[in-house]
Design a protein around this motif. Structure first.
Motif, PDB file in Angstrom:
ATOM      1  N   ALA A  71      60.094 -43.834 -41.119  1.00 34.95           N
ATOM      2  CA  ALA A  71      59.239 -44.523 -40.142  1.00 34.95           C
ATOM      3  C   ALA A  71      57.796 -44.050 -40.246  1.00 34.95           C
ATOM      4  O   ALA A  71      56.855 -44.864 -40.251  1.00 34.95           O
ATOM      5  N   ASP A  72      57.601 -42.741 -40.350  1.00 31.79           N
ATOM      6  CA  ASP A  72      56.233 -42.212 -40.429  1.00 31.79           C
ATOM      7  C   ASP A  72      55.568 -42.595 -41.755  1.00 31.79           C
ATOM      8  O   ASP A  72      54.363 -42.865 -41.798  1.00 31.79           O
ATOM      9  N   ARG A  73      56.354 -42.584 -42.800  1.00 33.26           N
ATOM     10  CA  ARG A  73      55.835 -43.004 -44.114  1.00 33.26           C
ATOM     11  C   ARG A  73      55.338 -44.436 -44.040  1.00 33.26           C
ATOM     12  O   ARG A  73      54.259 -44.762 -44.535  1.00 33.26           O
ATOM     13  N   TYR A  74      56.119 -45.278 -43.428  1.00 30.07           N
ATOM     14  CA  TYR A  74      55.766 -46.691 -43.336  1.00 30.07           C
ATOM     15  C   TYR A  74      54.471 -46.896 -42.542  1.00 30.07           C
ATOM     16  O   TYR A  74      53.597 -47.680 -42.931  1.00 30.07           O
ATOM     17  N   GLU A  75      54.313 -46.168 -41.451  1.00 32.66           N
ATOM     18  CA  GLU A  75      53.097 -46.300 -40.627  1.00 32.66           C
ATOM     19  C   GLU A  75      51.865 -45.818 -41.386  1.00 32.66           C
ATOM     20  O   GLU A  75      50.783 -46.395 -41.254  1.00 32.66           O
ATOM     21  N   LEU A  76      52.038 -44.764 -42.185  1.00 28.99           N
ATOM     22  CA  LEU A  76      50.920 -44.274 -42.989  1.00 28.99           C
ATOM     23  C   LEU A  76      50.536 -45.301 -44.043  1.00 28.99           C
ATOM     24  O   LEU A  76      49.338 -45.552 -44.281  1.00 28.99           O
ATOM     25  N   ILE A  77      51.531 -45.917 -44.670  1.00 26.46           N
ATOM     26  CA  ILE A  77      51.251 -46.942 -45.677  1.00 26.46           C
ATOM     27  C   ILE A  77      50.530 -48.131 -45.048  1.00 26.46           C
ATOM     28  O   ILE A  77      49.596 -48.698 -45.652  1.00 26.46           O
ATOM     29  N   GLU A  87      51.330 -36.398 -37.301  1.00 28.28           N
ATOM     30  CA  GLU A  87      50.191 -36.767 -36.461  1.00 28.28           C
ATOM     31  C   GLU A  87      48.883 -36.220 -37.036  1.00 28.28           C
ATOM     32  O   GLU A  87      47.862 -36.907 -37.038  1.00 28.28           O
ATOM     33  N   ALA A  88      48.936 -34.992 -37.566  1.00 30.06           N
ATOM     34  CA  ALA A  88      47.735 -34.401 -38.153  1.00 30.06           C
ATOM     35  C   ALA A  88      47.296 -35.178 -39.390  1.00 30.06           C
ATOM     36  O   ALA A  88      46.101 -35.420 -39.598  1.00 30.06           O
ATOM     37  N   LEU A  89      48.258 -35.586 -40.205  1.00 28.40           N
ATOM     38  CA  LEU A  89      47.925 -36.392 -41.382  1.00 28.40           C
ATOM     39  C   LEU A  89      47.265 -37.698 -40.962  1.00 28.40           C
ATOM     40  O   LEU A  89      46.248 -38.124 -41.543  1.00 28.40           O
ATOM     41  N   ARG A  90      47.843 -38.319 -39.956  1.00 23.99           N
ATOM     42  CA  ARG A  90      47.309 -39.590 -39.476  1.00 23.99           C
ATOM     43  C   ARG A  90      45.896 -39.403 -38.931  1.00 23.99           C
ATOM     44  O   ARG A  90      45.003 -40.223 -39.158  1.00 23.99           O
ATOM     45  N   ASN A  91      45.671 -38.318 -38.246  1.00 25.70           N
ATOM     46  CA  ASN A  91      44.341 -38.054 -37.673  1.00 25.70           C
ATOM     47  C   ASN A  91      43.302 -37.799 -38.774  1.00 25.70           C
ATOM     48  O   ASN A  91      42.157 -38.246 -38.673  1.00 25.70           O
ATOM     49  N   VAL A  92      43.717 -37.052 -39.797  1.00 26.65           N
ATOM     50  CA  VAL A  92      42.799 -36.812 -40.922  1.00 26.65           C
ATOM     51  C   VAL A  92      42.431 -38.136 -41.580  1.00 26.65           C
ATOM     52  O   VAL A  92      41.262 -38.400 -41.890  1.00 26.65           O
ATOM     53  N   TYR A  93      43.428 -38.970 -41.744  1.00 22.28           N
ATOM     54  CA  TYR A  93      43.186 -40.265 -42.384  1.00 22.28           C
ATOM     55  C   TYR A  93      42.186 -41.088 -41.584  1.00 22.28           C
ATOM     56  O   TYR A  93      41.214 -41.629 -42.131  1.00 22.28           O
ATOM     57  N   LYS A  94      42.407 -41.185 -40.300  1.00 20.18           N
ATOM     58  CA  LYS A  94      41.555 -42.024 -39.454  1.00 20.18           C
ATOM     59  C   LYS A  94      40.147 -41.449 -39.306  1.00 20.18           C
ATOM     60  O   LYS A  94      39.176 -42.204 -39.147  1.00 20.18           O
ATOM     61  N   ALA A  95      40.035 -40.126 -39.380  1.00 21.82           N
ATOM     62  CA  ALA A  95      38.744 -39.488 -39.109  1.00 21.82           C
ATOM     63  C   ALA A  95      37.833 -39.437 -40.326  1.00 21.82           C
ATOM     64  O   ALA A  95      36.608 -39.351 -40.188  1.00 21.82           O
ATOM     65  N   GLU A 123      38.820 -28.594 -49.334  1.00 22.09           N
ATOM     66  CA  GLU A 123      39.287 -27.873 -48.157  1.00 22.09           C
ATOM     67  C   GLU A 123      40.342 -28.679 -47.403  1.00 22.09           C
ATOM     68  O   GLU A 123      41.379 -28.139 -46.991  1.00 22.09           O
ATOM     69  N   THR A 124      40.085 -29.971 -47.241  1.00 23.84           N
ATOM     70  CA  THR A 124      41.040 -30.836 -46.530  1.00 23.84           C
ATOM     71  C   THR A 124      42.308 -31.028 -47.342  1.00 23.84           C
ATOM     72  O   THR A 124      43.421 -31.066 -46.794  1.00 23.84           O
ATOM     73  N   SER A 125      42.155 -31.139 -48.643  1.00 24.83           N
ATOM     74  CA  SER A 125      43.311 -31.324 -49.518  1.00 24.83           C
ATOM     75  C   SER A 125      44.270 -30.145 -49.404  1.00 24.83           C
ATOM     76  O   SER A 125      45.502 -30.331 -49.400  1.00 24.83           O
ATOM     77  N   ALA A 126      43.727 -28.937 -49.310  1.00 25.20           N
ATOM     78  CA  ALA A 126      44.574 -27.747 -49.158  1.00 25.20           C
ATOM     79  C   ALA A 126      45.375 -27.819 -47.859  1.00 25.20           C
ATOM     80  O   ALA A 126      46.534 -27.386 -47.801  1.00 25.20           O
ATOM     81  N   ILE A 127      44.772 -28.411 -46.835  1.00 30.35           N
ATOM     82  CA  ILE A 127      45.451 -28.533 -45.539  1.00 30.35           C
ATOM     83  C   ILE A 127      46.537 -29.598 -45.594  1.00 30.35           C
ATOM     84  O   ILE A 127      47.688 -29.357 -45.210  1.00 30.35           O
ATOM     85  N   VAL A 128      46.182 -30.791 -46.089  1.00 27.11           N
ATOM     86  CA  VAL A 128      47.148 -31.901 -46.059  1.00 27.11           C
ATOM     87  C   VAL A 128      48.299 -31.667 -47.034  1.00 27.11           C
ATOM     88  O   VAL A 128      49.383 -32.246 -46.876  1.00 27.11           O
ATOM     89  N   ASN A 129      48.103 -30.828 -48.024  1.00 21.04           N
ATOM     90  CA  ASN A 129      49.185 -30.509 -48.950  1.00 21.04           C
ATOM     91  C   ASN A 129      50.049 -29.347 -48.458  1.00 21.04           C
ATOM     92  O   ASN A 129      51.022 -28.974 -49.112  1.00 21.04           O
ATOM     93  N   GLY A 130      49.669 -28.781 -47.305  1.00 22.51           N
ATOM     94  CA  GLY A 130      50.427 -27.667 -46.745  1.00 22.51           C
ATOM     95  C   GLY A 130      51.788 -28.089 -46.234  1.00 22.51           C
ATOM     96  O   GLY A 130      52.009 -29.244 -45.857  1.00 22.51           O
ATOM     97  N   LYS A 131      52.698 -27.133 -46.192  1.00 21.80           N
ATOM     98  CA  LYS A 131      54.067 -27.432 -45.780  1.00 21.80           C
ATOM     99  C   LYS A 131      54.183 -27.722 -44.287  1.00 21.80           C
ATOM    100  O   LYS A 131      55.051 -28.480 -43.847  1.00 21.80           O
ATOM    101  N   ASP A 132      53.318 -27.139 -43.501  1.00 18.11           N
ATOM    102  CA  ASP A 132      53.489 -27.202 -42.047  1.00 18.11           C
ATOM    103  C   ASP A 132      52.681 -28.296 -41.364  1.00 18.11           C
ATOM    104  O   ASP A 132      52.699 -28.402 -40.138  1.00 18.11           O
ATOM    105  N   ILE A 133      51.954 -29.104 -42.095  1.00 19.14           N
ATOM    106  CA  ILE A 133      51.127 -30.125 -41.452  1.00 19.14           C
ATOM    107  C   ILE A 133      52.010 -31.218 -40.863  1.00 19.14           C
ATOM    108  O   ILE A 133      52.999 -31.650 -41.457  1.00 19.14           O
ATOM    109  N   SER A 134      51.666 -31.653 -39.671  1.00 15.95           N
ATOM    110  CA  SER A 134      52.467 -32.647 -38.967  1.00 15.95           C
ATOM    111  C   SER A 134      52.054 -34.055 -39.351  1.00 15.95           C
ATOM    112  O   SER A 134      50.954 -34.276 -39.888  1.00 15.95           O
TER     113      SER A 134
END
Length: 693
Positions: free
Chosen positions: A495-501, A467-475, A454-465
């Motif tokens: 910049a966002d890619r680097y912070e996620l890495i 911040e939302a990716l980062r929140n999913v990761y942390k949660a 279910e989460t994978s379908a969301i994070v692979n979506g085109k419109d996910i921000s």
């Protein structure tokens, strides 16, 4: 998740079956010796054979062997020796016959005499190669017999074979090891290993004696390599509900073994690569291989497939019960995501090549993984109690015999109310894979997989921000969900890619840290110390990647990073050391004397006395540094005569690539006479390819 379902072969083993057996081999007695210089085996053999129907020729499979002193019922016998068999023409009525002979062979497969790092080893591999290449024996795996074999070898070596070691005696300055096996097995399970081994006796379980082996120089790696041995053994006995059916169990690591493991009866052989310290055990965990080969002692060794299409009765069961053992060790989440990964592999493969589990000549992925999925689905239909009971009855009913798919399904029908015909049609005999039904079944079984999908379908979506990716990761406390988020890094701005890495680099899961490093394409100067922590990560592969990234993106501290790993070899293929030498040579660090020393060391790892995976790593590094280096070019063709086809293919492909340039063709032509006849013939064949293409 790291690949869990390990393919023990790259294509399914071939079967040899007689359309209608006319003989039954009852027992074999032999005394064997080996000639390392000639790469040969020789000895005396006697067989007790029951003729079932009148026949005019008695046959025993024997590939390219020489025979003498052939006696039948103690009388000199007329015989013929073809490239495939020993043939005794005559009139044979039903009854028992005693066959004796001396033989010798120089096998090109199934028996391997190796010398790696000045340590000689001898080992056999009967399944898929046929024991009859080195020991005259029936290829038909339905023909089960007992073995009573003595091996005369150089004193100081350890000899390991099937069954009980009855005694050791001195014979003309050598040692004779006398092994006996009371219960009948297929000839492909008859095995021999000779080498410089240390034996570790472990406490018996249910009176089963257990022995673990390592090289004499590697006793310090016993605990990290065999860390789950007792848990796996105890679990399988409890889950199957039938005690281990043989008198002893041994495990033996071998250099340049052909596969990950092989379930030779009472003595599993496995690749030396799995003998590791605690760090390497993350990269090369032995648990799955161990559980798979041990499970075969029930599924395959105790009950053997009657026909080629029944091969899944060996591999699917061993694969599924290995997964169940890992579930016991690592939990439901681990087990569930292994099944999910497997389902994806099967679906991808079957889009290109649909294959039924019950079929002849299918791929190992079909027999192993798809077959295991069929058993998981059946397990969910029946429930654990009914499933376990049926498997237990199946093993007891066909113990020391052969069985078919129909035999197993008949027991399912008698002991359950499920629609067996539907299961057989849709799962076992369906060349396609019902991915939707598989995933639905898995989601019902595992809340973690359901949340992941279910989460994978969301994070692979085109419109996910971002911040939302980062929140999913942390949660998320599910490593696989965080991994899925990391895989979205390429969609983000720099910049966002680097912070996620950076989040990945700090992850508690070592596989996520490894993935984050692999995705890294820059490191800010102030973050070098954060990334440098991964040089001490709990994975040698991660350490290798870390050194590469830090060397590229933190150039000011290159020498410090090299210094941090200067004394580490890494895995059995020396991944860390070879990469370290590559960087040291590329950067020209140290004096010219040190540079020469580094080069000589790297070239040594490409030598004929090294394990093939280490050689391959070294060749890759050497060609990266200097594709025209004559010493490297001269060494490369020596791999063409190796017994491991994977390495032969690497060498062959590299030579073909080089031959596209005239200068290399001229070089190899000039060196042709300097190689052994076998290597020279292989190299000449490649040179001829160049001329004809």
């Amino acid at each position: 998740m790291k690949k869990l379902l390990i393919f023990l072969v790259l294509s399914c083993f071939s079967f040899s079956m007689k359309a209608q057996s006319q003989t039954d081999f009852l027992s074999a007695k032999a005394t064997l010796q080996f000639d390392f210089e000639k790469q040969s085996v020789f000895g005396s053999v006697s067989y007790k054979i029951k003729v079932l129907k009148p026949m005019d020729t008695l046959k025993i499979d024997a590939k390219s062997m020489q025979f003498s002193d052939v006696l039948l019922n103690k009388k000199v016998a007329v015989f013929q020796s073809s490239k495939k068999a020993l043939l005794l023409p005559g009139t044979f009525k039903p009854g028992t016959y005693h066959l004796q002979f001396n033989y010798s062979a120089t096998p090109r497969q199934a028996l391997y005499l190796t010398n790696i790092n000045n340590q000689q080893q001898i080992f056999s591999q009967g399944q898929g190669k046929y024991t009859s290449h080195w020991f005259p024996s029936p290829d038909d795996q339905r023909d089960k017999l007992t073995f009573d074999v003595s091996f005369i070898c150089e004193s100081g070596k350890t000899v390991i074979s099937n069954g009980a070691l009855k005694s050791k005696t001195n014979v003309a300055g050598k040692t004779q090891w006398n092994y006996g096996f009371k219960k009948p097995i297929s000839a492909y399970l008859f095995a021999i290993a000779v080498g410089d081994f240390a034996k570790i006796d472990v406490p018996a379980i249910n009176k089963t004696k257990r022995e673990m082996y390592v090289k004499s120089s590697e006793t310090h790696l016993v605990e990290s390599t065999y860390q789950h041995h007792s848990e796996i053994f105890t679990f399988l006995e409890r889950k199957i509900g039938l005690p281990y059916p043989w008198e002893i169990y041994r495990q033996v690591p071998l250099e340049d073994f052909l596969y990950a493991g092989m379930e030779n009866n009472t003595c599993t052989f496995f690749a030396q690569d799995y003998v590791t310290d605690a760090v390497g055990a993350h990269d090369k965990p032995y648990a799955n291989v161990h559980a798979h080969e041990l499970a075969h002692h029930w599924f395959g060794n105790l009950v053997t497939a009657e026909n080629p299409e029944d091969h899944w009765l060996h591999e699917a069961f061993a694969t599924y019960y290995a997964l169940l053992a890992e579930r016991e060790l690592f939990g439901d989440t681990y087990f569930s995501f292994a099944l999910l990964e497997s389902a994806r592999d099967i679906a991808a493969f079957h889009k290109k090549k649909p294959e039924a589990v019950v079929s002849t000549g299918a791929s190992s992925l079909t027999y192993y993984q798809k077959g295991a999925w069929c058993l998981f689905y059946l397990n969910r239909l029946l429930g654990d109690e009914a499933f376990d009971k049926i498997v237990n009855v199946y093993l007891k009913t066909y113990a020391y015999k052969t069985a078919t798919t129909a035999n197993f399904l008949d027991l399912v029908k008698k002991n359950s109310k499920i629609d067996v015909l539907n299961f057989e049609k849709n799962w076992l005999r369906n060349p396609n894979f019902d991915t939707a039904e598989a995933l639905n079944t898995l989601k019902k079984f595992s809340p973690d997989v359901r949340e992941y999908l279910e989460t994978s379908a969301i994070v692979n979506g085109k419109d996910i921000s971002t911040e939302a990716l980062r929140n999913v990761y942390k949660a998320s406390n599910i490593s696989e969900i965080r991994r899925e988020v990391l895989l979205q890094a390429d969609k983000l701005n720099e910049a966002d890619r680097y912070e996620l890495i950076k989040l990945g680099i700090a992850d508690i899961d070592w596989e996520n840290r490894q993935l984050a490093l692999a995705l890294t394409d820059s490191i800010a100067k102030g973050d070098c110390d954060l990334f440098a922590k991964t040089l001490a990560d709990s994975s040698y592969v991660t350490r290798e990647i870390a050194l590469k990234k830090l060397y590229l993106y933190c150039p000011e501290q290159r020498m410090a990073y090299l210094d941090a790993l200067k004394d580490q070899n890494g895995l059995h293929d020396y991944n860390v050391r070879i990469f370290w030498l590559t960087l040291a040579l590329k950067s020209k660090s140290g004096s010219s004397e040190m540079q020469l020393k580094y080069y000589d060391e790297l070239l040594r790892y490409a030598g004929e006395d090294q394990p093939t995976e280490r050689r391959q790593n070294a060749f890759t590094a050497l060609f990266f540094l200097d594709a025209s280096d004559k010493a490297t070019l001269r060494l490369l063709p020596t791999g063409l005569s190796n017994h491991r086809w994977q390495f032969v293919k690497f060498c062959r492909d590299k030579i073909r690539e080089l031959l596209q340039q005239e200068k290399y063709r001229l070089f190899f032509e000039s060196e042709l006479a300097n190689y052994s006849p076998r290597v020279g013939a292989e190299l000449k064949r490649l040179l001829e390819e160049k001329k004809t293409n």
